[in-house]
Design a protein around this motif. Structure first.
Motif, mmCIF file in Angstrom:
data_model
loop_
_atom_site.group_PDB
_atom_site.id
_atom_site.type_symbol
_atom_site.label_atom_id
_atom_site.label_comp_id
_atom_site.label_asym_id
_atom_site.label_seq_id
_atom_site.Cartn_x
_atom_site.Cartn_y
_atom_site.Cartn_z
ATOM 1 N N ILE A 62 8.771 -69.463 -23.947
ATOM 2 C CA ILE A 62 7.676 -70.411 -23.795
ATOM 3 C C ILE A 62 8.224 -71.835 -23.701
ATOM 4 O O ILE A 62 7.987 -72.536 -22.723
ATOM 5 C CB ILE A 62 6.675 -70.265 -24.960
ATOM 6 N N VAL A 114 7.797 -74.564 -25.910
ATOM 7 C CA VAL A 114 6.893 -75.654 -26.281
ATOM 8 C C VAL A 114 7.673 -76.787 -26.946
ATOM 9 O O VAL A 114 7.405 -77.965 -26.729
ATOM 10 C CB VAL A 114 5.812 -75.131 -27.268
ATOM 11 N N LEU A 115 8.654 -76.413 -27.755
ATOM 12 C CA LEU A 115 9.366 -77.406 -28.553
ATOM 13 C C LEU A 115 10.707 -77.760 -27.934
ATOM 14 O O LEU A 115 11.394 -76.920 -27.363
ATOM 15 C CB LEU A 115 9.596 -76.853 -29.961
ATOM 16 N N ILE A 133 -1.153 -74.321 -36.684
ATOM 17 C CA ILE A 133 0.186 -74.803 -37.033
ATOM 18 C C ILE A 133 0.204 -76.295 -37.340
ATOM 19 O O ILE A 133 -0.455 -77.082 -36.667
ATOM 20 C CB ILE A 133 1.164 -74.496 -35.867
ATOM 21 N N CYS A 176 1.129 -73.789 -26.477
ATOM 22 C CA CYS A 176 1.601 -73.040 -27.645
ATOM 23 C C CYS A 176 0.670 -71.866 -27.876
ATOM 24 O O CYS A 176 -0.545 -72.001 -27.811
ATOM 25 C CB CYS A 176 1.597 -73.963 -28.856
ATOM 26 N N ILE A 177 1.264 -70.697 -28.174
ATOM 27 C CA ILE A 177 0.433 -69.509 -28.397
ATOM 28 C C ILE A 177 0.213 -69.260 -29.891
ATOM 29 O O ILE A 177 -0.384 -68.265 -30.276
ATOM 30 C CB ILE A 177 1.033 -68.269 -27.707
ATOM 31 N N TYR A 178 0.744 -70.148 -30.720
ATOM 32 C CA TYR A 178 0.554 -70.082 -32.176
ATOM 33 C C TYR A 178 1.111 -68.814 -32.806
ATOM 34 O O TYR A 178 0.621 -68.376 -33.850
ATOM 35 C CB TYR A 178 -0.929 -70.242 -32.539
ATOM 36 N N CYS A 179 2.105 -68.227 -32.158
ATOM 37 C CA CYS A 179 2.705 -67.012 -32.710
ATOM 38 C C CYS A 179 3.366 -67.287 -34.058
ATOM 39 O O CYS A 179 3.566 -66.377 -34.852
ATOM 40 C CB CYS A 179 3.727 -66.441 -31.738
ATOM 41 N N GLY A 180 3.756 -68.553 -34.273
ATOM 42 C CA GLY A 180 4.359 -68.892 -35.559
ATOM 43 C C GLY A 180 5.806 -68.427 -35.717
ATOM 44 O O GLY A 180 6.371 -68.498 -36.801
ATOM 45 N N GLN A 181 6.410 -67.991 -34.631
ATOM 46 C CA GLN A 181 7.818 -67.582 -34.738
ATOM 47 C C GLN A 181 8.691 -68.787 -35.077
ATOM 48 O O GLN A 181 9.736 -68.658 -35.716
ATOM 49 C CB GLN A 181 8.287 -66.895 -33.444
ATOM 50 N N CYS A 182 8.241 -69.984 -34.662
ATOM 51 C CA CYS A 182 8.968 -71.200 -35.033
ATOM 52 C C CYS A 182 8.862 -71.413 -36.548
ATOM 53 O O CYS A 182 9.804 -71.884 -37.178
ATOM 54 C CB CYS A 182 8.413 -72.395 -34.276
ATOM 55 N N CYS A 233 11.461 -70.265 -29.608
ATOM 56 C CA CYS A 233 10.352 -70.444 -28.669
ATOM 57 C C CYS A 233 10.844 -70.277 -27.229
ATOM 58 O O CYS A 233 10.165 -69.679 -26.402
ATOM 59 C CB CYS A 233 9.717 -71.814 -28.882
ATOM 60 N N MET A 243 0.672 -79.990 -30.639
ATOM 61 C CA MET A 243 0.853 -78.544 -30.397
ATOM 62 C C MET A 243 -0.422 -77.984 -29.750
ATOM 63 O O MET A 243 -0.400 -77.030 -28.992
ATOM 64 C CB MET A 243 1.079 -77.785 -31.708
HETATM 65 FE FE1 SF4 Z 1 6.577 -71.668 -29.623
HETATM 66 FE FE2 SF4 Z 1 5.172 -69.779 -30.899
HETATM 67 FE FE3 SF4 Z 1 6.016 -71.924 -32.234
HETATM 68 FE FE4 SF4 Z 1 4.102 -72.206 -30.394
HETATM 69 S S1 SF4 Z 1 3.973 -71.028 -32.299
HETATM 70 S S2 SF4 Z 1 5.873 -73.539 -30.652
HETATM 71 S S3 SF4 Z 1 4.703 -70.687 -28.913
HETATM 72 S S4 SF4 Z 1 7.304 -70.340 -31.306
#
Ligand code: SF4
Ligand code: HC0
Length: 573
Positions: A162, A164-165, A139, A189-195, A156, A184
């Motif tokens: 989580i 993180v942000l 990311i 951060c689990i890097y799910c990329g939902q952000c 997030c 990051m």
């Molecule tokens: Fe949160 Fe996932 Fe984005 Fe990391 S990648 S900041 S865990 S939503």
């Protein structure tokens, strides 16, 4: 029901509707920016303002409930001016280099500026921070693009649990970032990329790897193999204007061949292989009093979440590598031997709906004999960019087939991409093994659908197996907490890091928040996969003839010594 008047039109809406929702019933699409259904409903950006007769000032329609007898105006000069100056203010300190921006043409702020007919920014505001954090494999965060809408923060925090942000610093310096000015990469951060998929602008994006893939394709010495994850075919078409949920498997394969990959294989083949390994691992754990419940480990976002937040469950994780890693390991061993190719000259590219897979592929565990299983991971969005760069007319492509060597897959492999799919695929195989027959009843509908936690009991060979499925890490946490409290007991659990499973992964095409208001993309994209399942000749992993050949010629049997060396790993607390 409530009756109200919007722009002189009377309408009836259910109690509990917001004005924003009510306006839709009369065909008025009020603009929004920070609004994200069920996630960010805070009325902060004030783009969705409306006038309510008798009320003081303009009101944010995304949070204001519709009430009996209300008379509402959505398009007056006062409203247009207010919306315009709000957006002008945001634009005044935004990095407006649209032409070279990652989100050019998919940016929600850009569309809004166009819709509001903003042609000029009358004043220059304070410059926003220029921090770019590109340290992780997955990311990139670019503060100069951030408009502080808070959508990523709440995804997030609430969907992923989580956090993180968050907003950091103050005043003009305010930034959305991990706490204590960490990267990051240093945050949990689990890097799910939902952000990323919920960011309206380009403040968060994947770490691109397109150039390295072009270079490999260009190099005639290198044998470049590409594999595609199940969920990619359910969303790639959106990048070319097709409706959400259109399945484009054939066109996707045709495009990959045109791009110049030497072989085009399907991760689904390896998903079938995973089922063989994981199904037998489960049987062994049950028969030999191993650690239960066994939990799937194919979602790298979930694995990181487990490592950071629930390390006590690490022994429960299946030792199986995820399918695309297995595929890489098989390509650089069995396939290389069989086709007489130097494994050092094989470059494996995975096309994934996931940003976390980039980090997974870089994990130290993911190699055999010092050869990386996978050399590059691209998201669905990056693949679309390559197709566009190559000027391929996607819509005109004739359907093509995966290459035969490792391209065959069953219906069980394809449903991996939707929540519950790995569980269902595993049950289809485990049931047949335990019952010793080819069972006809193979659709485990209890594990399908978008309910956060799904549970079922299945009787297999006279044993009752208790199973559960969770998706989105908040739901995973809830499930694990119940297990720890002794309230629940299971044998086998599927967990996916993203709500909906891979179909809504962080690497999938952007869908504007507006569209998400009316359409559950988790459902639409999953339909495409279940449809592909029903048209496959074989729908159980152990019936895949190529998988059986692979065991006969090379791996001997599931969980053999060789299979362990190539296809399994272990995680440490
Ligand atoms: Fe949160 Fe996932 Fe984005 Fe990391 S990648 S900041 S865990 S939503
Ligand atoms: Fe998935 Fe996978 S199903 S994680 O959700 O297991 O990303 O689509 O490719 O590897 O097969 C993602 C999707 C995969 C893997 C498979 C698994």
């Amino acid at each position: 029901k409530i009756t109200l008047t919007i722009d002189n039109i009377k309408t009836e809406v259910p109690k509990g509707y917001t004005i924003l929702e009510a306006a839709k019933t009369v065909g008025v699409d009020i603009p929004t920016l920070c609004f994200l259904k069920d996630v960010n409903e805070i009325g902060a950006c004030r783009v969705c303002l409306v006038e309510i007769e008798g009320a003081r000032g303009l009101q944010a329609s995304c949070v204001h409930p519709a009430a009996e007898g209300m008379v509402i105006k959505t398009n007056t000069k006062k409203i247009r001016d207010a919306r315009k100056s709000t957006v002008e203010l945001i634009l005044s300190n935004h990095n407006r280099e649209c032409l070279t921006c990652f989100r050019n043409k998919s940016c929600e702020l850009q569309s809004l500026a166009e819709e509001l007919n903003i042609n000029d920014i009358p004043f220059q505001g304070e410059e926003t921070a220029k921090t770019v954090d590109a340290q992780s494999h997955s990311i990139v965060r670019d503060a100069s693009k951030c408009i502080l809408c808070g959508r990523c923060i709440n995804v997030c925090k609430s969907v992923q649990k989580i956090g993180v942000l968050d907003f950091t610093k103050r005043g003009y310096e305010t930034e959305v970032a991990p706490a204590f000015e960490k990267s990051m990469d240093e945050a949990p951060c689990i890097y799910c990329g939902q952000c990323i998929v919920n960011c309206p602008v380009a403040a968060l994006r994947e770490k691109e790897d397109i150039e390295r893939v072009w270079d490999a394709i260009e190099d005639s010495e290198v044998h470049v193999v590409v594999q595609t994850a199940p969920a990619v075919r359910a969303a790639l078409g959106e990048e070319f204007g097709l409706p959400i949920g259109t399945r484009v498997t054939g066109k996707m394969v045709a495009a990959l061949k045109r791009l110049g990959f030497d072989k085009v294989f399907d991760t689904n083949f390896a998903a079938d292989l995973t089922i063989m390994e994981e199904g037998h691992e489960l049987l062994h754990r049950i028969q030999d009093n191993g650690v239960l419940p066994m939990i799937t480990s194919c979602s790298p976002g979930w694995v990181r979440f487990c490592e950071f937040n629930y390390p006590q469950f690490i022994p429960n994780l299946s030792s199986c590598k995820s399918p695309h890693q297995m595929m890489g390991a098989i390509l650089k061993s069995y396939y290389a031997e069989k086709h007489n190719i130097d494994p050092e000259k094989i470059f494996v590219v995975s096309i994934m709906p996931c940003t976390s897979k980039k980090t997974e592929a870089a994990r130290p565990e993911m190699e055999v004999a010092e050869l990386r299983d996978v050399d590059a991971v691209l998201t669905t969005r990056e693949l679309a960019k390559m197709i566009k760069q190559a000027r391929i007319n996607f819509m005109k492509l004739e359907d093509s087939e995966f290459d035969p060597a490792l391209g065959d897959y069953t219906g069980a492999g394809v449903i991996f991409g939707a929540t519950g799919g790995v569980m269902e695929a595993a049950l289809r195989t485990v049931a047949d093994v335990l019952e010793g027959q080819d069972l006809q009843n193979i659709e485990y509908t209890a594990v399908r659908g978008i309910e956060g936690i799904k549970e079922a009991e299945v009787t297999l060979g006279g044993n009752t197996i208790k199973i559960a499925v969770a998706h989105g890490t908040a739901m995973a946490a809830e499930l694990l907490d119940m297990i720890e409290a002794g309230e629940k007991e299971y044998h086998f659990i599927e967990i996916m890091g993203c709500s909906g499973g891979c179909v809504t992964g962080g690497g999938q095409p952007h869908v504007p928040a507006k569209v998400k208001m009316d359409c559950d993309i988790r459902v639409e994209r999953a339909k495409a996969l279940y449809e592909e399942d029903t048209v496959k000749q074989y729908r159980k992993s152990h019936q895949n003839p190529l998988i059986n050949k692979l065991y006969e010629e090379y791996l001997e049997k599931p969980n053999s010594h060789k299979a362990h060396k190539l296809l399994h790993t272990h995680y440490e607390a």
